[in-house]
Design an enzyme around this catalytic site. Structure first.
Site, short mmCIF file in Angstrom:
data_model
loop_
_atom_site.label_atom_id
_atom_site.label_comp_id
_atom_site.label_asym_id
_atom_site.label_seq_id
_atom_site.Cartn_x
_atom_site.Cartn_y
_atom_site.Cartn_z
N ASN A 151 0.75 -1.18 -0.02
CA ASN A 151 0.06 -0.01 0.22
C ASN A 151 0.97 1.39 0.00
OD1 ASN A 151 0.90 -0.50 2.58
ND2 ASN A 151 -0.76 0.36 3.51
N GLU A 248 4.69 -5.34 11.61
CA GLU A 248 3.66 -4.43 11.69
C GLU A 248 2.53 -4.91 10.74
OE1 GLU A 248 5.82 -1.28 13.28
OE2 GLU A 248 3.77 -1.08 12.40
N CYS A 282 -3.45 0.44 6.79
CA CYS A 282 -3.43 -0.65 7.95
C CYS A 282 -4.14 0.07 9.37
CB CYS A 282 -2.21 -0.96 8.31
SG CYS A 282 -0.94 0.17 8.83
N GLU A 461 8.29 1.00 14.56
CA GLU A 461 9.02 1.64 13.52
C GLU A 461 8.88 3.16 13.88
OE1 GLU A 461 7.32 0.32 9.79
OE2 GLU A 461 9.27 -1.48 9.98
O1 TXE Z 1 0.36 -8.45 2.95
P1 TXE Z 1 0.81 -10.06 2.73
P2 TXE Z 1 -0.26 -7.35 1.67
C1 TXE Z 1 -0.89 -5.02 6.35
C2 TXE Z 1 -2.48 -4.53 6.08
C3 TXE Z 1 -2.99 -5.86 5.33
C4 TXE Z 1 -1.90 -6.35 4.57
C5 TXE Z 1 -1.61 -5.89 3.04
O2 TXE Z 1 -3.21 -4.27 7.11
O3 TXE Z 1 -3.44 -6.71 6.24
O4 TXE Z 1 -0.44 -5.56 4.96
O5 TXE Z 1 -0.43 -6.08 2.33
C6 TXE Z 1 5.32 -11.47 1.64
N1 TXE Z 1 7.02 -15.65 3.97
N2 TXE Z 1 -0.28 -3.68 6.44
O6 TXE Z 1 -1.48 -7.95 1.00
O7 TXE Z 1 0.06 -10.89 1.75
C7 TXE Z 1 4.64 -10.83 0.48
O8 TXE Z 1 5.39 -11.23 -0.91
C8 TXE Z 1 7.60 -14.37 3.70
C9 TXE Z 1 0.07 -3.36 8.08
O9 TXE Z 1 1.01 -7.37 0.84
O10 TXE Z 1 0.74 -10.49 3.97
C10 TXE Z 1 4.78 -9.19 0.58
O11 TXE Z 1 6.07 -8.97 0.52
N3 TXE Z 1 7.25 -13.40 3.11
C11 TXE Z 1 1.10 -2.31 7.97
C12 TXE Z 1 4.43 -9.35 2.13
O12 TXE Z 1 4.94 -10.51 2.68
C13 TXE Z 1 5.83 -13.51 2.53
C14 TXE Z 1 0.79 -0.94 6.95
C15 TXE Z 1 3.39 -8.89 2.62
O13 TXE Z 1 2.27 -9.74 2.19
C16 TXE Z 1 5.01 -14.68 3.01
C17 TXE Z 1 0.57 -1.82 5.75
C18 TXE Z 1 5.60 -15.92 3.80
N4 TXE Z 1 5.45 -17.03 3.93
C19 TXE Z 1 -0.34 -2.70 5.31
N5 TXE Z 1 3.87 -14.76 2.56
C20 TXE Z 1 1.31 -1.60 9.35
N6 TXE Z 1 0.72 -2.16 10.59
O14 TXE Z 1 2.04 -0.72 9.49
C21 TXE Z 1 3.89 -13.39 1.62
N7 TXE Z 1 4.97 -12.83 2.09
#
Ligand code: TXE
Length: 487
Positions: A151, A248, A282, A461
């Site tokens: 995002n 995060e 998020c 962070e």
């Molecule tokens: O997350 P994903 P997304 C959160 C937001 C939402 C999510 C959306 O709330 O829930 O992020 O982002 C990698 N081992 N936040 O859809 O699918 C994947 O390739 C290692 C919170 O991208 O979880 C990507 O690079 N890596 C935040 C990353 O993980 C893995 C602010 C995230 O993917 C993996 C912004 C694995 N097994 C968004 N599986 C905050 N709290 O500040 C996937 N990835």
């Protein structure tokens, strides 16, 4: 027309993979493939780790002041290139130019600048112990990994790399496969600013590359931004080599509106906390609790402003303030949540369908959506949607709303609007959330630590607290008196 092909950025330059695997990147506003990226393979990961270890030797031997000077040069370059970088973020994420041009790059540069300033203030302590004394050293961890969400791609890359590099570490960063380009640009800027080759490497690809990072024994720490579910997998994988983790994660945060507040301000907060970046933030306040006396007036103003003031359309149009969701799959997931709300009896006031703005008919748009009369058991009240779907819930008393606001496995953020400043602090101190706003919503300056309670994360962070996650303390005891021994 042949599409541009991007690669991982290793040791100061692009590096090709050996297995030839590539993936497409789509502009969410048009549904068109705009470029391709090579998936990092074992050969790329090995090069990334080796050069990060090499770069670490040079980088950690510099003084904090020298590292800070280079980080501040990088921050200045980010600001000089603001518009070009914002355009990349706009095309990768589908968010409006109106946002990307004033938020995404600026908040990244602020963090690089902030930690550039902190780099020379990372100190230990010393204390007399009788005739002896000890001192402590705050030493870097070595090679750290960052894994980003889609995002705020460039901002997340900055927020993870800035404290890591300020403390003398090197970082291997994997952006989301949905939004790969911003991190490459950051790597180029770091390199041009004087960060030694290998100190900030970018590996491209999906979860498989993430898993290579979380399992590599040469990597000391993982900082992850993403869904709570993914976060637990990442933490489990990282635990096998006892890596420290910063998490995060997602949230389902409450925004509480008491009846003594300024209605205009409260509606602004609800719209910011659900429709800015088309709801893909998020910390969004997606459970909007409104005290019963102003409930109808609040909804009337909210519907009017949502219908009249939100302009969905081509992100590059400066008038657009509402963009496309990141992918067709995510759009369909958001539509499923909207259907569940209708089926579970929530009252749809506005939105509730896909959008096809002129010129963006193939984009992944969902209308800004408001459901009223929601109850705590509804799916859209319990689960993170990460889209423009607001759940409005009436409440009566302070005690009731505190209990309901905390009734979630998440604990990322919370907002409260009231003219009674005593009540504001009394309530916010009871909410189980790490990032809180009173009569405001969403601001996240580089000086302020951010992170979640409960399933919303671990660690912080930004702010000085982030430095603690990127150093380890060595205690050195110095004996000045003769050592006594009974042997
Ligand atoms: O997350 P994903 P997304 C959160 C937001 C939402 C999510 C959306 O709330 O829930 O992020 O982002 C990698 N081992 N936040 O859809 O699918 C994947 O390739 C290692 C919170 O991208 O979880 C990507 O690079 N890596 C935040 C990353 O993980 C893995 C602010 C995230 O993917 C993996 C912004 C694995 N097994 C968004 N599986 C905050 N709290 O500040 C996937 N990835």
């Amino acid at each position: 027309m042949t599409l541009p092909i991007y690669q991982s950025f290793i040791n100061g330059q692009p590096l090709a993979n050996q297995n030839g695997e590539r993936f497409d990147v789509v502009n969410p506003a048009t549904g068109q493939v705009i470029y391709q990226v090579e998936q990092a393979d074992e050969s790329v990961m090995q090069a990334a780790v080796a050069s990060a270890q090499q770069g670490f030797k040079t980088w950690s031997a510099m003084t904090g002041l020298e590292r800070g000077r280079i980080l501040n040069r990088a921050a200045a370059m980010l600001r000089e290139q603001n518009d070009a970088l914002a355009e990349i973020e706009m095309r990768d994420t589908g968010k409006p130019w109106q946002e990307a041009s004033v938020v995404d790059v600026v908040t990244g540069a602020d963090s690089v600048e902030y930690f550039g300033g902190q780099a020379s203030s990372i100190v230990g302590e010393s204390q007399q112990i009788g005739p002896d004394f000890f001192y402590t050293r705050r030493e870097p961890l070595g090679v750290c990994a960052g894994i980003g969400a889609w995002n705020y791609p460039l901002q997340i890359a900055c927020w993870k790399s800035a404290p890591a590099l300020a403390c003398g570490n090197s970082m291997i960063f994997k952006p989301s496969e949905e939004t790969p380009l911003g991190a490459i640009k950051l790597a180029e800027i770091y390199h041009a600013a004087g960060v030694p080759a290998g100190v900030f490497n970018v590996v491209q690809g999906d979860y498989r590359v993430g898993q290579m990072l979380t399992s590599d024994p040469a990597i000391a720490k993982v900082s992850f931004t993403g869904e709570a579910k993914t976060g637990r997998t990442v933490m489990a994988d990282a635990s096998r080599t006892l890596k420290s983790v910063t998490m995060e994660l997602g949230g389902k945060s409450p925004l509480i509106i008491f009846d003594d507040t300024n209605l205009e301000q409260a509606v602004s907060a609800a719209m910011l906390g659900n429709f800015y970046t088309q709801g893909e933030i998020c910390t969004n306040g997606t459970r909007v609790f409104v005290q019963r006396k102003i409930y109808d007036a609040f909804l009337a103003q909210l519907v009017k402003r949502t219908e009249n003031n939100i302009i969905a359309g081509a992100p590059e149009n400066p008038n657009t303030n509402f963009g496309a969701l990141i992918s067709a799959g995510h759009r369909d997931l958001v539509m499923k949540y909207i259907d569940s709300a209708k089926a579970e009896g929530a009252r749809l006031l506005v939105g509730g369908s896909k959008l096809q703005p002129a010129g963006c008919e193939n984009g992944y748009f969902v209308a800004p959506t408001v459901f009223a009369d929601c109850t705590d058991d509804m799916t859209i009240v319990r689960e993170e949607i990460f889209g423009p779907v607001m759940a409005v819930l009436p409440f009566d008393t302070e005690e009731e709303v505190v209990q309901r606001a905390n009734n979630t496995e998440y604990g990322l953020a919370a907002g409260i609007f009231t003219a009674d400043i005593t009540r504001a602090h009394r309530v916010i101190h009871q909410l189980e959330a790490g990032i809180c706003w009173i009569n405001s919503f969403g601001a996240s300056p580089a000086e302020m630590p951010v992170g979640g309670y409960k399933l919303s994360g671990l660690g912080r962070e930004n702010g000085r607290e982030a430095l603690a996650h990127y150093t380890q303390t060595k205690s050195v005891y110095v004996g000045l008196a003769p050592l006594e021994a009974p042997f």
